[in-house]
Design a protein around this motif. Structure first.
Motif, PDB file in Angstrom:
ATOM      1  N   GLN A  63     -63.834  18.493 -97.295  1.00 57.60           N
ATOM      2  CA  GLN A  63     -63.074  17.371 -96.913  1.00 57.60           C
ATOM      3  C   GLN A  63     -62.008  18.188 -95.639  1.00 57.60           C
ATOM      4  OE1 GLN A  63     -60.981  16.720-100.342  1.00 57.60           O
ATOM      5  NE2 GLN A  63     -59.155  17.569 -99.722  1.00 57.60           N
ATOM      6  N   LYS A  64     -61.340  17.299 -95.065  1.00 59.14           N
ATOM      7  CA  LYS A  64     -60.553  17.885 -93.979  1.00 59.14           C
ATOM      8  C   LYS A  64     -59.483  18.907 -94.356  1.00 59.14           C
ATOM      9  CE  LYS A  64     -61.207  14.126 -90.584  1.00 59.14           C
ATOM     10  NZ  LYS A  64     -60.623  13.367 -89.668  1.00 59.14           N
ATOM     11  N   VAL A  65     -59.318  20.003 -93.844  1.00 56.81           N
ATOM     12  CA  VAL A  65     -58.275  20.886 -94.178  1.00 56.81           C
ATOM     13  C   VAL A  65     -56.929  20.395 -93.788  1.00 56.81           C
ATOM     14  CG1 VAL A  65     -57.518  23.333 -93.855  1.00 56.81           C
ATOM     15  CG2 VAL A  65     -60.006  23.002 -94.090  1.00 56.81           C
ATOM     16  N   GLU A  66     -55.808  20.398 -94.461  1.00 55.15           N
ATOM     17  CA  GLU A  66     -54.415  19.898 -94.165  1.00 55.15           C
ATOM     18  C   GLU A  66     -53.921  21.163 -93.478  1.00 55.15           C
ATOM     19  OE1 GLU A  66     -51.256  17.227 -96.269  1.00 55.15           O
ATOM     20  OE2 GLU A  66     -52.751  17.929 -97.479  1.00 55.15           O
ATOM     21  N   PHE A  67     -53.023  20.939 -92.312  1.00 58.33           N
ATOM     22  CA  PHE A  67     -51.989  21.901 -92.191  1.00 58.33           C
ATOM     23  C   PHE A  67     -50.663  21.178 -92.310  1.00 58.33           C
ATOM     24  CE2 PHE A  67     -55.539  23.988 -89.758  1.00 58.33           C
ATOM     25  CZ  PHE A  67     -54.847  25.062 -89.689  1.00 58.33           C
ATOM     26  N   ILE A  68     -49.648  21.852 -92.900  1.00 60.95           N
ATOM     27  CA  ILE A  68     -48.197  21.646 -92.915  1.00 60.95           C
ATOM     28  C   ILE A  68     -47.534  22.386 -92.068  1.00 60.95           C
ATOM     29  CG2 ILE A  68     -46.279  21.137 -94.361  1.00 60.95           C
ATOM     30  CD1 ILE A  68     -48.195  20.609 -96.649  1.00 60.95           C
ATOM     31  N   VAL A  69     -46.768  21.858 -90.968  1.00 65.78           N
ATOM     32  CA  VAL A  69     -46.115  22.691 -90.072  1.00 65.78           C
ATOM     33  C   VAL A  69     -44.523  22.460 -90.326  1.00 65.78           C
ATOM     34  CG1 VAL A  69     -45.599  23.290 -87.691  1.00 65.78           C
ATOM     35  CG2 VAL A  69     -47.957  22.059 -88.456  1.00 65.78           C
ATOM     36  N   ARG A  70     -43.903  23.705 -90.674  1.00 66.03           N
ATOM     37  CA  ARG A  70     -42.472  23.469 -90.923  1.00 66.03           C
ATOM     38  C   ARG A  70     -41.796  24.581 -89.860  1.00 66.03           C
ATOM     39  NH1 ARG A  70     -41.361  22.065 -96.138  1.00 66.03           N
ATOM     40  NH2 ARG A  70     -43.217  21.970 -97.212  1.00 66.03           N
ATOM     41  N   ASP A  71     -40.827  23.755 -89.298  1.00 68.30           N
ATOM     42  CA  ASP A  71     -40.135  24.358 -88.220  1.00 68.30           C
ATOM     43  C   ASP A  71     -38.634  24.417 -88.130  1.00 68.30           C
ATOM     44  OD1 ASP A  71     -39.473  26.023 -85.958  1.00 68.30           O
ATOM     45  OD2 ASP A  71     -40.344  24.678 -84.631  1.00 68.30           O
ATOM     46  N   HIS A  72     -38.043  24.446 -89.445  1.00 67.29           N
ATOM     47  CA  HIS A  72     -36.526  23.848 -89.598  1.00 67.29           C
ATOM     48  C   HIS A  72     -35.866  25.254 -90.057  1.00 67.29           C
ATOM     49  CE1 HIS A  72     -38.198  24.205 -93.941  1.00 67.29           C
ATOM     50  NE2 HIS A  72     -38.988  23.061 -93.652  1.00 67.29           N
ATOM     51  N   ASP A  73     -36.628  26.372 -90.378  1.00 62.29           N
ATOM     52  CA  ASP A  73     -35.801  27.446 -90.464  1.00 62.29           C
ATOM     53  C   ASP A  73     -36.200  28.628 -89.755  1.00 62.29           C
ATOM     54  OD1 ASP A  73     -34.595  26.660 -92.933  1.00 62.29           O
ATOM     55  OD2 ASP A  73     -36.630  26.807 -94.253  1.00 62.29           O
ATOM     56  N   ASP A  74     -35.522  29.671 -89.755  1.00 62.54           N
ATOM     57  CA  ASP A  74     -35.646  31.095 -88.708  1.00 62.54           C
ATOM     58  C   ASP A  74     -36.886  32.036 -89.557  1.00 62.54           C
ATOM     59  OD1 ASP A  74     -35.644  32.597 -86.622  1.00 62.54           O
ATOM     60  OD2 ASP A  74     -33.810  33.332 -87.167  1.00 62.54           O
ATOM     61  N   TYR A  75     -37.948  31.446 -89.813  1.00 69.22           N
ATOM     62  CA  TYR A  75     -38.698  32.061 -90.572  1.00 69.22           C
ATOM     63  C   TYR A  75     -40.311  31.920 -89.899  1.00 69.22           C
ATOM     64  CZ  TYR A  75     -41.296  33.220 -94.857  1.00 69.22           C
ATOM     65  OH  TYR A  75     -42.210  33.975 -95.808  1.00 69.22           O
ATOM     66  N   SER A  76     -41.129  32.899 -90.061  1.00 65.03           N
ATOM     67  CA  SER A  76     -42.448  32.920 -89.534  1.00 65.03           C
ATOM     68  C   SER A  76     -43.457  33.267 -90.421  1.00 65.03           C
ATOM     69  CB  SER A  76     -42.545  33.671 -88.277  1.00 65.03           C
ATOM     70  OG  SER A  76     -41.860  33.160 -86.899  1.00 65.03           O
ATOM     71  N   ASN A  77     -44.431  32.480 -90.818  1.00 66.46           N
ATOM     72  CA  ASN A  77     -45.306  32.978 -91.920  1.00 66.46           C
ATOM     73  C   ASN A  77     -46.248  31.893 -92.134  1.00 66.46           C
ATOM     74  OD1 ASN A  77     -46.547  34.487 -93.773  1.00 66.46           O
ATOM     75  ND2 ASN A  77     -44.768  34.553 -95.234  1.00 66.46           N
ATOM     76  N   GLY A  78     -47.398  31.947 -92.802  1.00 71.28           N
ATOM     77  CA  GLY A  78     -48.451  30.975 -93.325  1.00 71.28           C
ATOM     78  C   GLY A  78     -48.906  31.355 -94.621  1.00 71.28           C
TER      79      GLY A  78
END
Length: 188
Positions: A63-78
């Protein structure tokens, strides 16, 4: 417990954010208001690397892969949740004066999508059954009529994991694939 814990949970979930979804041929990109540009860039990158990565592992997600994009904190990761076909991206840029500049989103999207494809292609029982256990329970003889079983005196449990890829190998190959996939599509 005190009601203060509920307030902390609301802060963590950021209930003030308004969420939207961008759909592409192979992905859903969920993002909150203010992260539109990042969501569109993630959609472009994900579609660009889809074929090189799926061809490399001879695996297409069910099935389609789902991304959840969060840009509400000063933090970078996956992070990749391969049993759920989901990738979470905390999308602050990693460009710093002393670190240099590089295509961070290309790196993290390729890395996490490689996890999804590589690990799913190696699952023994598919995404629905992560593992199962063979178990035996032995009980003491019980002579009372009101007790069905006695106290357990033998417990044997043998897990059979459906997950084959060691974490060190998954991380190493996902990191190795980044430059290789980027060169395939012309973004070295």
């Amino acid at each position: 417990m005190f009601p203060v814990l509920l307030a902390a949970q609301d802060d963590y979930n950021h209930t003030e954010l308004e969420w939207h979804t961008l759909e592409t041929a192979h992905f859903f990109v969920n993002f909150h208001t203010g992260a539109e540009r990042t969501a569109h860039e993630i959609a472009f990158i994900a579609e660009s690397i889809y074929k090189p990565v799926t061809d490399m592992y001879h695996h297409i997600p069910d099935q389609k892969v789902e991304f959840i994009v969060r840009d509400h904190d000063d933090y970078s990761n996956g992070g990749a949740i391969f049993f759920e076909n989901r990738i979470e991206i905390w999308a602050s840029s990693l460009d710093f004066d002393l670190r240099g500049s590089h295509p961070w989103l290309w790196n993290v999207i390729t890395h996490e999508f490689t996890h999804i494809i590589q690990i799913q292609s190696s699952l023994k029982f598919g995404r629905k059954i992560p593992a199962f256990y063979l178990q035996y329970l032995g009980y003491e003889a019980e002579r009372r009529p009101d007790v069905l079983y006695g106290y357990p005196n033998v417990v044997i449990s043998y897990p059979i994991s459906g997950f084959l890829v060691p974490a060190w190998f998954a991380e190493g190959t996902a990191q190795y694939n980044n430059p290789r996939s980027n060169m395939i599509i012309g973004h070295a």
